[in-house]
Design a protein around this motif. Structure first.
Motif, PDB file in Angstrom:
ATOM      1  N   UNK A   8       0.833  -1.198   0.000  1.00  0.00           N
ATOM      2  CA  UNK A   8       0.000   0.000   0.000  1.00  0.00           C
ATOM      3  C   UNK A   8       0.871   1.252   0.000  1.00  0.00           C
ATOM      4  N   UNK A   9       0.374   2.301  -0.660  1.00  0.00           N
ATOM      5  CA  UNK A   9       1.068   3.589  -0.666  1.00  0.00           C
ATOM      6  C   UNK A   9       0.104   4.668  -0.192  1.00  0.00           C
ATOM      7  N   UNK A  10       0.638   5.833  -0.003  1.00  0.00           N
ATOM      8  CA  UNK A  10      -0.209   6.968   0.358  1.00  0.00           C
ATOM      9  C   UNK A  10      -0.384   7.130   1.852  1.00  0.00           C
ATOM     10  N   UNK A  11      -1.367   7.932   2.201  1.00  0.00           N
ATOM     11  CA  UNK A  11      -1.586   8.311   3.600  1.00  0.00           C
ATOM     12  C   UNK A  11      -1.816   7.103   4.500  1.00  0.00           C
ATOM     13  N   UNK A  12      -1.207   7.149   5.652  1.00  0.00           N
ATOM     14  CA  UNK A  12      -1.372   6.075   6.629  1.00  0.00           C
ATOM     15  C   UNK A  12      -2.690   6.233   7.361  1.00  0.00           C
TER      16      UNK A  12
END
Length: 242
Positions: A8-12
């Motif tokens: 997964x990428x992006x905001x946690x």
DNA sequence: AAACAACTCAACCGCCCACAA
DNA sequence: GTTGTGGGCGGTTGAGTTGTT
């Protein structure tokens, strides 16, 4: 051909943050590439490390840089250039990413405008034959920096690049133990867990029932906060070992 | 209220270095 | 000496937020 697991990428998300915090509190930091799998995260080691270092780890101050901090960054940047980690080492509780962002969004503009002013002043100075005139904010920041340097036991730029190492004492009180080696420190540097590593690629085993304690030199605080740590998401103290 | 611009900052990317095999 | 791997760093991006027209 080995299929790479989905990362997964992006905001946690909050849930991911909780998983990472809970894992590190229990097992410490041993191998960033392996840890996310064991923690149940579909994240790369790099992403996890970044999230921890810049956001989740204890003792991080966010936003609202003080005037003093601003002058420190300003002054150190003049000496060290864009060596944000070295600058961050002189600003407790601030991350290099935060400082870098602050510089790029605010202080950089100041430098540009000051350079313009200084160019104009130089031209004007040449005309009036007064080469000793100094930009007043430069003088402010340089005196502020002088104070910083006087407060720290450093004498060279190399000294500035070598931040003082964090350390704590082992249960016996005789051995000096590096943080993040075998011990996990909570906020205010309280020891929160202790483990042993079989291999670099295996999850460490928590040492249960060990009669351990740790304090920073000259600190009595740990004893009153035994086995507690701070949850930065919920802003309260937790006991991770129960 | 809507559209647009400017700003902020979390997160990614690529590179480099240290170290072990 | 070479190679592979993990970790750290600085530059950059882009989504979200805030300000302005």
């Amino acid at each position: 051909m080995v299929r790479q697991p989905y990362l997964k990428k992006g905001t946690w998300s909050r849930d991911e943050d909780h998983k990472l915090i809970a894992y590190i509190v229990r097992y410490g930091i041993w191998n960033w590439n392996e840890m996310p799998k064991h923690a149940g995260l579909q994240r790369s080691g790099k992403s996890s490390r970044l999230r921890w270092m810049n956001y989740l780890r204890p003792n991080i101050r966010r936003g609202n840089f003080t005037r003093e901090e601003e002058e420190t960054i300003f002054g150190l940047q003049k000496i060290l250039g864009n060596r944000w980690s070295a600058i961050a080492a002189r600003l407790p509780q601030r991350t290099d990413n935060d400082i870098k962002n602050y510089w790029n969004t605010r202080l950089k503009k100041r430098v540009i405008s000051e350079n313009k002013n200084s160019t104009a002043a130089t031209t004007s100075t040449k005309e009036t034959n007064s080469s000793m005139v100094e930009n007043s904010s430069d003088a402010d920041s340089s005196s502020m920096l002088t104070n910083i340097l006087l407060d720290s036991p450093v004498s060279t730029i190399d000294d500035l690049l070598e931040p003082p190492a964090y350390s704590c004492f082992s249960p016996s009180g005789s051995d000096l133990v590096a943080v993040d080696d075998k011990y996990s420190m909570g906020t205010d540097n309280f020891l929160v867990s202790c483990w042993e590593t079989q291999s670099y690629l295996e999850q460490p085993q928590m040492i249960e029932g060990l009669d351990w304690e740790a304090v920073l030199p000259n600190s009595e605080l740990w004893h009153s906060h035994h086995q507690q740590c701070y949850d930065p998401l919920d802003d309260f103290w937790i006991n991770p070992l129960i």
